[in-house]
Design a protein around this motif. Structure first.
Motif, PDB file in Angstrom:
ATOM      1  N   LYS A 139       0.789  -1.240   0.000  1.00 50.08           N
ATOM      2  CA  LYS A 139       0.000   0.000   0.000  1.00 50.08           C
ATOM      3  C   LYS A 139       0.820   1.288   0.000  1.00 50.08           C
ATOM      4  O   LYS A 139       0.349   2.316  -0.497  1.00 50.08           O
ATOM      5  CB  LYS A 139      -0.985   0.009   1.171  1.00 50.08           C
ATOM      6  CG  LYS A 139      -0.375   0.236   2.536  1.00 50.08           C
ATOM      7  CD  LYS A 139      -1.484   0.377   3.591  1.00 50.08           C
ATOM      8  CE  LYS A 139      -0.912   0.735   4.948  1.00 50.08           C
ATOM      9  NZ  LYS A 139      -1.978   0.987   5.937  1.00 50.08           N
ATOM     10  N   ASP A 140       2.025   1.279   0.541  1.00 54.39           N
ATOM     11  CA  ASP A 140       2.829   2.506   0.600  1.00 54.39           C
ATOM     12  C   ASP A 140       3.974   2.435  -0.404  1.00 54.39           C
ATOM     13  O   ASP A 140       4.743   1.478  -0.413  1.00 54.39           O
ATOM     14  CB  ASP A 140       3.381   2.718   2.012  1.00 54.39           C
ATOM     15  CG  ASP A 140       2.290   3.095   2.998  1.00 54.39           C
ATOM     16  OD1 ASP A 140       1.523   4.029   2.699  1.00 54.39           O
ATOM     17  OD2 ASP A 140       2.197   2.444   4.055  1.00 54.39           O
ATOM     18  N   ASN A 141       4.075   3.472  -1.236  1.00 52.60           N
ATOM     19  CA  ASN A 141       5.046   3.465  -2.325  1.00 52.60           C
ATOM     20  C   ASN A 141       5.686   4.836  -2.487  1.00 52.60           C
ATOM     21  O   ASN A 141       5.078   5.857  -2.176  1.00 52.60           O
ATOM     22  CB  ASN A 141       4.350   3.084  -3.635  1.00 52.60           C
ATOM     23  CG  ASN A 141       3.644   1.749  -3.548  1.00 52.60           C
ATOM     24  OD1 ASN A 141       4.249   0.708  -3.760  1.00 52.60           O
ATOM     25  ND2 ASN A 141       2.352   1.763  -3.216  1.00 52.60           N
ATOM     26  N   TYR A 142       6.918   4.838  -3.001  1.00 51.04           N
ATOM     27  CA  TYR A 142       7.552   6.118  -3.332  1.00 51.04           C
ATOM     28  C   TYR A 142       6.784   6.784  -4.474  1.00 51.04           C
ATOM     29  O   TYR A 142       6.641   7.997  -4.531  1.00 51.04           O
ATOM     30  CB  TYR A 142       9.005   5.907  -3.784  1.00 51.04           C
ATOM     31  CG  TYR A 142       9.865   5.119  -2.832  1.00 51.04           C
ATOM     32  CD1 TYR A 142      10.052   5.535  -1.514  1.00 51.04           C
ATOM     33  CD2 TYR A 142      10.497   3.955  -3.250  1.00 51.04           C
ATOM     34  CE1 TYR A 142      10.847   4.812  -0.645  1.00 51.04           C
ATOM     35  CE2 TYR A 142      11.298   3.225  -2.392  1.00 51.04           C
ATOM     36  CZ  TYR A 142      11.469   3.652  -1.089  1.00 51.04           C
ATOM     37  OH  TYR A 142      12.252   2.927  -0.236  1.00 51.04           O
ATOM     38  N   PHE A 143       6.311   5.953  -5.398  1.00 52.08           N
ATOM     39  CA  PHE A 143       5.628   6.443  -6.592  1.00 52.08           C
ATOM     40  C   PHE A 143       4.807   5.291  -7.159  1.00 52.08           C
ATOM     41  O   PHE A 143       5.277   4.156  -7.209  1.00 52.08           O
ATOM     42  CB  PHE A 143       6.664   6.920  -7.625  1.00 52.08           C
ATOM     43  CG  PHE A 143       6.080   7.383  -8.937  1.00 52.08           C
ATOM     44  CD1 PHE A 143       5.447   8.614  -9.030  1.00 52.08           C
ATOM     45  CD2 PHE A 143       6.176   6.598 -10.075  1.00 52.08           C
ATOM     46  CE1 PHE A 143       4.918   9.048 -10.241  1.00 52.08           C
ATOM     47  CE2 PHE A 143       5.653   7.019 -11.287  1.00 52.08           C
ATOM     48  CZ  PHE A 143       5.024   8.253 -11.366  1.00 52.08           C
ATOM     49  N   VAL A 144       3.580   5.574  -7.560  1.00 56.74           N
ATOM     50  CA  VAL A 144       2.742   4.552  -8.193  1.00 56.74           C
ATOM     51  C   VAL A 144       2.806   4.780  -9.698  1.00 56.74           C
ATOM     52  O   VAL A 144       2.267   5.757 -10.212  1.00 56.74           O
ATOM     53  CB  VAL A 144       1.285   4.617  -7.692  1.00 56.74           C
ATOM     54  CG1 VAL A 144       0.442   3.541  -8.377  1.00 56.74           C
ATOM     55  CG2 VAL A 144       1.232   4.458  -6.174  1.00 56.74           C
ATOM     56  N   SER A 145       3.490   3.887 -10.379  1.00 52.73           N
ATOM     57  CA  SER A 145       3.719   4.078 -11.811  1.00 52.73           C
ATOM     58  C   SER A 145       2.487   3.714 -12.635  1.00 52.73           C
ATOM     59  O   SER A 145       1.887   2.653 -12.429  1.00 52.73           O
ATOM     60  CB  SER A 145       4.898   3.218 -12.277  1.00 52.73           C
ATOM     61  OG  SER A 145       4.994   3.240 -13.684  1.00 52.73           O
ATOM     62  N   PRO A 146       2.129   4.559 -13.597  1.00 57.21           N
ATOM     63  CA  PRO A 146       1.015   4.217 -14.496  1.00 57.21           C
ATOM     64  C   PRO A 146       1.406   3.162 -15.528  1.00 57.21           C
ATOM     65  O   PRO A 146       0.551   2.650 -16.246  1.00 57.21           O
ATOM     66  CB  PRO A 146       0.703   5.555 -15.177  1.00 57.21           C
ATOM     67  CG  PRO A 146       2.005   6.288 -15.168  1.00 57.21           C
ATOM     68  CD  PRO A 146       2.676   5.895 -13.875  1.00 57.21           C
ATOM     69  N   ASN A 147       2.699   2.837 -15.590  1.00 59.46           N
ATOM     70  CA  ASN A 147       3.190   1.901 -16.606  1.00 59.46           C
ATOM     71  C   ASN A 147       3.453   0.501 -16.073  1.00 59.46           C
ATOM     72  O   ASN A 147       3.900  -0.368 -16.818  1.00 59.46           O
ATOM     73  CB  ASN A 147       4.491   2.447 -17.218  1.00 59.46           C
ATOM     74  CG  ASN A 147       4.309   3.813 -17.832  1.00 59.46           C
ATOM     75  OD1 ASN A 147       3.348   4.046 -18.548  1.00 59.46           O
ATOM     76  ND2 ASN A 147       5.223   4.730 -17.543  1.00 59.46           N
ATOM     77  N   SER A 148       3.182   0.269 -14.805  1.00 60.10           N
ATOM     78  CA  SER A 148       3.555  -1.011 -14.195  1.00 60.10           C
ATOM     79  C   SER A 148       2.397  -1.996 -14.066  1.00 60.10           C
ATOM     80  O   SER A 148       2.607  -3.148 -13.684  1.00 60.10           O
ATOM     81  CB  SER A 148       4.131  -0.760 -12.798  1.00 60.10           C
ATOM     82  OG  SER A 148       3.132  -0.223 -11.939  1.00 60.10           O
ATOM     83  N   ASN A 149       1.171  -1.547 -14.347  1.00 62.57           N
ATOM     84  CA  ASN A 149      -0.024  -2.382 -14.112  1.00 62.57           C
ATOM     85  C   ASN A 149      -0.137  -2.790 -12.645  1.00 62.57           C
ATOM     86  O   ASN A 149      -0.696  -3.849 -12.323  1.00 62.57           O
ATOM     87  CB  ASN A 149      -0.015  -3.641 -14.991  1.00 62.57           C
ATOM     88  CG  ASN A 149      -0.368  -3.342 -16.430  1.00 62.57           C
ATOM     89  OD1 ASN A 149      -1.069  -2.376 -16.720  1.00 62.57           O
ATOM     90  ND2 ASN A 149       0.134  -4.148 -17.335  1.00 62.57           N
ATOM     91  N   PHE A 150       0.384  -1.972 -11.782  1.00 63.69           N
ATOM     92  CA  PHE A 150       0.460  -2.281 -10.352  1.00 63.69           C
ATOM     93  C   PHE A 150      -0.927  -2.537  -9.762  1.00 63.69           C
ATOM     94  O   PHE A 150      -1.214  -3.620  -9.233  1.00 63.69           O
ATOM     95  CB  PHE A 150       1.149  -1.114  -9.647  1.00 63.69           C
ATOM     96  CG  PHE A 150       1.502  -1.340  -8.207  1.00 63.69           C
ATOM     97  CD1 PHE A 150       2.219  -2.449  -7.811  1.00 63.69           C
ATOM     98  CD2 PHE A 150       1.142  -0.415  -7.236  1.00 63.69           C
ATOM     99  CE1 PHE A 150       2.571  -2.649  -6.481  1.00 63.69           C
ATOM    100  CE2 PHE A 150       1.486  -0.594  -5.909  1.00 63.69           C
ATOM    101  CZ  PHE A 150       2.200  -1.713  -5.532  1.00 63.69           C
ATOM    102  N   LEU A 151      -1.801  -1.561  -9.879  1.00 68.79           N
ATOM    103  CA  LEU A 151      -3.154  -1.710  -9.340  1.00 68.79           C
ATOM    104  C   LEU A 151      -3.937  -2.786 -10.075  1.00 68.79           C
ATOM    105  O   LEU A 151      -4.670  -3.572  -9.461  1.00 68.79           O
ATOM    106  CB  LEU A 151      -3.895  -0.374  -9.427  1.00 68.79           C
ATOM    107  CG  LEU A 151      -3.581   0.636  -8.323  1.00 68.79           C
ATOM    108  CD1 LEU A 151      -3.934   2.037  -8.767  1.00 68.79           C
ATOM    109  CD2 LEU A 151      -4.343   0.276  -7.051  1.00 68.79           C
ATOM    110  N   GLU A 152      -3.774  -2.808 -11.394  1.00 64.43           N
ATOM    111  CA  GLU A 152      -4.494  -3.795 -12.195  1.00 64.43           C
ATOM    112  C   GLU A 152      -4.145  -5.218 -11.766  1.00 64.43           C
ATOM    113  O   GLU A 152      -5.025  -6.080 -11.642  1.00 64.43           O
ATOM    114  CB  GLU A 152      -4.172  -3.601 -13.682  1.00 64.43           C
ATOM    115  CG  GLU A 152      -4.731  -2.323 -14.294  1.00 64.43           C
ATOM    116  CD  GLU A 152      -3.838  -1.104 -14.084  1.00 64.43           C
ATOM    117  OE1 GLU A 152      -4.119  -0.048 -14.683  1.00 64.43           O
ATOM    118  OE2 GLU A 152      -2.857  -1.202 -13.305  1.00 64.43           O
ATOM    119  N   ASP A 153      -2.853  -5.459 -11.528  1.00 65.90           N
ATOM    120  CA  ASP A 153      -2.422  -6.801 -11.130  1.00 65.90           C
ATOM    121  C   ASP A 153      -2.904  -7.161  -9.727  1.00 65.90           C
ATOM    122  O   ASP A 153      -3.271  -8.314  -9.464  1.00 65.90           O
ATOM    123  CB  ASP A 153      -0.898  -6.913 -11.207  1.00 65.90           C
ATOM    124  CG  ASP A 153      -0.390  -7.049 -12.631  1.00 65.90           C
ATOM    125  OD1 ASP A 153      -1.120  -7.610 -13.466  1.00 65.90           O
ATOM    126  OD2 ASP A 153       0.730  -6.595 -12.914  1.00 65.90           O
TER     127      ASP A 153
END
Length: 325
Positions: A139-153
């Motif tokens: 849940k805590d990140n330096y930066f949430v990248s729009p290119n990583s599919n982080f939330l989607e995954d």
């Protein structure tokens, strides 16, 4: 002494990993073996050159060591610990904290190879409590990248397994709070796709979650979420669940306005909603959206301005409805 972002990330991630491993009941030997591979991954990322050939060799080396790790060095149940770590590293590799964009092949190893295999592996089982622990770690990140599919995954892990079907309302709520916190942190919201996926996970018994969503705001105070908040807090129907269900439909519908004129699918959905929302109520909704006309452009703290495409779609839908009514 110059701060080393790799050392900072390594130390921060290791501290979170220890908590995650304990929550998932990962053995000490598996923890050590898994951490060894991730330490190697991070080292290779830090040392990588711009040579495509060298990166390709490194990628194959890391993939071979990973396959050796999961096939013979750890228990299968420890895969559920590896996956969130892969998501975390992939997000950082696609951000600005490390040398992300410079090391293309290592990002591809995670994003296009290792992560999809584990995300889609239905034999990789997460209990609701496991998944909750995973979201604490992520849940805590330096930066949430729009290119990583982080939330989607993260959401796909749940979707593939139907984890929330076995969860109590409390565990589901706390887990989604963690995922919403990731959305909250984003420096810019290119779309609301993952937020809409979360809305679709809400059920009638999730009263605490519904209340939380009505109060949800994002850190950058971007216009699209201001509009969503205004819609969610309209007083439309007496029945709370019916009210929320229709608002979910409205949010999805308002986000579909593309092009200069309404499409046939937009018109069809408008007619469908008009059967349950009368003219007076629709005008109230339109007014709530149109009072945010100044949200079309988002201005960053450093002065740059980006168009908020989601807000623009909501405003366009509102204007179309106003013209029809």
């Amino acid at each position: 002494m110059t701060n080393n972002p790799y050392l900072t990330f390594k130390n921060d991630e290791l501290a979170k990993s220890k908590i995650l491993a304990k929550g998932l009941n990962i053995s000490e030997s598996d923890f050590i073996n898994i951490q060894f591979w991730f330490d190697l991954l991070l080292l290779k990322h830090e040392e990588a050159t711009s040579s495509h050939e060298e990166q390709l060799i490194t990628e194959k080396e890391l993939e071979a060591k990973f396959n050796e790790l999961v096939s013979s060095e750890i228990e299968r149940k420890s895969y559920k610990y590896i996956l969130p770590k892969l998501l975390n590293y992939n997000n950082e590799f696609n951000g600005a904290f490390l040398r992300s964009l410079y090391v293309a092949r290592l990002g591809a190893l995670l994003r296009e190879n290792l992560i999809p295999k584990l995300v889609n592996d239905k034999k990789l089982v997460y209990s609701p409590e496991d998944f909750f622990n995973v979201t604490i770690y992520l849940k805590d990140n330096y930066f949430v990248s729009p290119n990583s599919n982080f939330l989607e995954d993260i959401l796909k892990i749940e979707n593939v397994r139907g984890i929330f079907k076995q969860a109590t309302s409390k565990v589901k709520f706390e887990t989604l709070k963690n995922i919403l916190h990731i959305i909250y942190q984003k420096t810019y919201h290119h779309d609301i796709i993952c937020f809409k996926k979360i809305l679709k996970l809400v059920s009638e018994t999730d009263s605490e979650l519904i209340g939380y969503l009505k109060n949800f705001q994002v850190e950058n105070k971007q216009g699209c979420y201001k509009i969503i908040n205004d819609i969610l807090n309209l007083d439309l129907f007496k029945d709370n669940w019916n009210d929320f269900e229709i608002k979910i439909q409205l949010i999805s519908f308002f986000d579909t306005a593309r092009g200069a004129n309404p499409t046939s699918s937009w018109n069809n959905k408008f007619q469908e909603l008009s059967a349950i929302i009368d003219k007076k109520m629709f005008l109230e909704i339109v007014h709530a959206v149109l009072k945010n006309e100044n949200c079309r452009i988002y201005e960053f703290d450093y002065g740059a301005q980006w168009g908020d495409d989601t807000a623009k779609r909501f405003l366009k839908s509102a204007h179309w409805i106003k013209d029809i009514l």
